[in-house]
Design an enzyme around this catalytic site. Structure first.
Site, short mmCIF file in Angstrom:
data_model
loop_
_atom_site.label_atom_id
_atom_site.label_comp_id
_atom_site.label_asym_id
_atom_site.label_seq_id
_atom_site.Cartn_x
_atom_site.Cartn_y
_atom_site.Cartn_z
N ASP A 281 0.82 -1.20 0.00
CA ASP A 281 0.00 0.00 0.00
C ASP A 281 0.87 1.26 0.00
O ASP A 281 1.85 1.36 0.73
CB ASP A 281 -0.86 -0.03 1.27
CG ASP A 281 -1.81 1.14 1.34
OD1 ASP A 281 -2.63 1.28 0.43
OD2 ASP A 281 -1.73 1.93 2.31
N GLU A 323 0.91 -0.55 -5.24
CA GLU A 323 -0.20 0.40 -5.26
C GLU A 323 0.45 1.77 -5.30
O GLU A 323 0.88 2.32 -4.29
CB GLU A 323 -1.09 0.25 -4.03
CG GLU A 323 -2.42 0.99 -4.18
CD GLU A 323 -2.54 2.30 -3.39
OE1 GLU A 323 -3.44 3.09 -3.71
OE2 GLU A 323 -1.75 2.53 -2.47
C1 GLC Z 1 -4.01 3.52 -0.23
C2 GLC Z 1 -5.38 2.92 -0.04
C3 GLC Z 1 -6.33 3.98 0.44
C4 GLC Z 1 -5.82 4.54 1.74
C5 GLC Z 1 -4.37 4.99 1.61
C6 GLC Z 1 -3.75 5.20 2.95
O1 GLC Z 1 -3.99 4.45 -1.22
O2 GLC Z 1 -5.82 2.35 -1.23
O3 GLC Z 1 -7.63 3.51 0.59
O4 GLC Z 1 -6.61 5.63 2.13
O5 GLC Z 1 -3.56 4.03 0.98
O6 GLC Z 1 -3.47 3.96 3.55
#
Ligand code: GLC
Length: 643
Positions: A281, A323
């Site tokens: 993430d 991500e």
């Molecule tokens: C990523 C997740 C999102 C979250 C962010 C902080 O982008 O997909 O939902 O708010 O990380 O953890």
């Protein structure tokens, strides 16, 4: 460290390890990666006096974690080690869900495996499920304990049992690893608040505003409405803590080697619960530097490379997903350089492709789509995109401005149009999304809403307009058809397969009214899902279309990521056409992006290398010939191949 010392260190280490039985595999993997590990760790932490201590610790952790890995998972590791392109094949389809919203808890989820089988989904992505505070948790992305499952969802044992059920059913598991920050309720943060220096050093804590102010000069805000600013004052210790996301998400300080090693062990822990794929993430944020936007720093890449190299030693069957919601060219860098020692993630969300699909639908044209994709760098070998239409997050319009300008389009005006269109503000728009985090200072705005609501189903149902329902169903299938055929591992977001519209009741429960991402995180109602079996219902029409696409995709070798893709100019800006080919096999994807019928020269088949008798593998629209032309109905989608 001198390379000679390095070799001596390795030799003595290997000698010690080799003396014990069962270490040959570990020693050989470690030997292969040793110089990579050393040079990455040295780049990050070589300036420290205690470098050798931490480096030895790293190797110890790798060894311990290897020994801990179960024989069953080790067999899978070996098979995937032999077949590094295992993720690239056309047979994989992912499905993303929230455990509680989909099945109550992990035990309930086990009983849904037949549903995944029926739909054809075989990589199941469970949204964050580790322990987090009941309120301030950002949908699970504020973890307070990386070794425990949220009690309402079950236990770690339930998670292992679910993953084992998946394996028995030839399905894979994807979990999130929230690497950039922890909840302020995590033990480290609690101890930091108690004044323990060692734990304050796990985060960015500052006395006074001097450094925070210097950071703020160039740090953008992720949630400008609900979480303005990037630092939070903690009165107990009279310090400012860096909190780039929400004020309860404390950014981890990776300049401290202990942070990396702790997170590495969390990674191995999740891998040992049976995760095949781990979604890293928010990785662009891993390294912070004053004077920059603290995204995509070189060190963030080295950290990913280090994670990757460590996985290759301990559990090479596990893959990493990036991500990285950043500029298109920056996203590609999270694959790393595979040929050298710089491999990073094995997959990444194709954020640009997702945005381009929504762009193509709103404009009804292919120009931004084609231009933007053509300027994207090529990917290294054995990695793949995750292609998707919707996920739990908002849609941010991350085009490359240069591409838009190159087409004579003003980027700011274009973004404004797309946001207005999908929020329904644009006159005549069929969409009913919501604007997310509109920033009056920068003009930035994003979009929330389910795929079905954005393609017009919500308004069509409200208006009881059968024609509009028909159109929106076709729009949804058109976009998903492009997700399934483009190349990459397609993702179905839970509920899209039966056309879930926005759930506004989620906003009432949500104390952060600004966080309207909750409208597109619906609770799954199994009565609605069961309507997939009732002929003629909207659910049945969408589900049938989606399932059909999944089945055909899996039987189409040329939809694998290995296969070649060539765009064809159909002579009409409203039509998108590309051919996927694998050896002699070819499938032409032909899509009418607009709401009017389009006439196409039959020669297009010839240009795409398709001769002889042709069939539409989807079978949803007949390919009608009117005199000298083919006529594509509004939003018509074809997968054409030789009979
Ligand atoms: C990523 C997740 C999102 C979250 C962010 C902080 O982008 O997909 O939902 O708010 O990380 O953890």
């Amino acid at each position: 460290m001198d390379p000679k010392d390095d070799q001596r260190f390795l030799a003595s280490l290997l000698n010690t390890l080799k003396m014990k039985r069962g270490n040959a595999e570990f020693c050989s993997r470690l030997g292969n990666r040793f110089s990579t590990l050393r040079s990455l760790f040295f780049r990050l932490y070589g300036h420290r006096n205690d470098f050798l201590y931490w480096y030895t610790e790293l190797i110890r952790i790798l060894h311990r974690s290897y020994l801990k890995r179960s024989p069953e998972l080790k067999i899978i590791d070996r098979a995937r080690e032999m077949n590094p392109g295992w993720l690239l094949n056309e047979g994989l389809v992912s499905y993303t869900l929230y455990v509680d919203r989909f099945a109550g808890n992990l035990v309930g989820l086990c009983s849904k495996i037949p549903y995944f089988k029926e739909l054809g989904a075989n990589l199941i992505h469970l949204m964050p499920l580790l322990r987090c505070p009941p309120m301030d948790n950002d949908g699970g992305y504020a973890v307070s304990d990386y070794r425990a499952v949220q009690s309402s969802l079950g236990t770690m044992q339930d998670l292992r049992s679910f993953s084992s059920h998946l394996r028995k059913n030839q399905r894979l598991l994807q979990l999130d690893l929230v690497v950039n920050h922890t909840s302020d309720q995590h033990e480290w943060a609690r101890r930091a608040r108690k004044g323990e220096r060692e734990y304050q050093d796990m985060y960015f804590t500052f006395d006074g505003r001097s450094n925070p102010d210097r950071f703020e000069e160039s740090l953008p805000e992720v949630f400008p409405l609900s979480a303005p600013g990037n630092f939070t004052y903690i009165s107990q210790i009279d310090k400012w803590v860096m909190t780039v996301f929400h004020n309860y998400q404390w950014d981890l300080n990776y300049t401290n080697p202990r942070v990396f090693l702790e997170m590495l062990q969390n990674l191995f822990f999740l891998a040992d619960q049976g995760a095949d794929v781990l979604r890293l993430d928010a990785i662009p944020y891993l390294w912070k530097r004053i004077g920059t936007n603290s995204r995509n720093q070189a060190e963030a890449h080295w950290i990913c490379q280090l994670f990757h190299a460590c996985i290759r030693v301990v559990c090479p069957g596990v893959s990493l997903v990036a991500e990285a919601v950043v500029e298109p060219r920056e996203v590609v860098r999270y694959f790393g350089e595979r040929e050298s020692a710089g491999a990073e993630c094995d997959m990444a969300y194709h954020v640009l492709y997702m945005v381009l699909l929504w762009d193509a639908l709103a404009t009804g044209k292919n120009s931004v789509f084609l231009r933007s994709l053509s300027s994207l760098p090529k990917l290294p070998a054995n990695v793949t995109w995750l292609t998707y239409l919707r996920c739990h997050d908002d849609i941010g319009l991350g085009y490359d401005d240069a591409d838009l300008r190159g087409l004579g389009i003003d980027p700011a005006l274009h973004r404004r149009f797309i946001v207005d269109f999908y929020s329904g503000r644009y006159p005549g728009s069929y969409a009913s999304g919501r604007i997310f985090m509109e920033n009056s200072r920068t003009g930035d705005a994003r979009i929330s809403g389910t795929a079905a609501s954005l393609v017009g189903l919500e308004k069509a149902i409200l208006a009881n307009d059968t024609g509009a329902v028909h159109d929106s169903v076709h729009r949804l299938l058109l976009l998903y058809g492009l997700v399934m055929s483009f190349g990459g591992l397609p993702v179905v977001y839970a509920g899209d397969e039966v056309g879930y519209c926005n759930d506004y009741s989620q906003l009432e429960n949500n104390k952060e009214q600004e966080d309207n991402r909750w409208i597109h995180r619906p609770e799954i109602d199994w009565d609605k899902i069961s309507r997939r079996n009732l002929s003629g219902t909207i659910e049945e029409r969408i589900y049938r279309g989606m399932k059909n696409m999944i089945t055909v995709r899996k039987a189409t070798k040329e939809f694998s990521f290995h296969a070649h893709r060539r765009f064809i100019d159909a002579g009409d800006p409203h039509v998108l056409c590309f051919v996927r080919s694998f050896h002699e096999q070819r499938t032409m994807v032909l899509a009418n992006l607009s709401n009017s019928s389009r006439k196409i020269d039959p020669l297009i088949l010839y240009w795409g290398g398709l001769t002889g008798k042709i069939q539409d593998r989807l079978g949803s629209h007949p390919l009608c010939r009117e005199g000298e032309v083919y006529v594509l109905p509004p939003y018509g989608l074809y997968w054409l191949a030789r009979v």
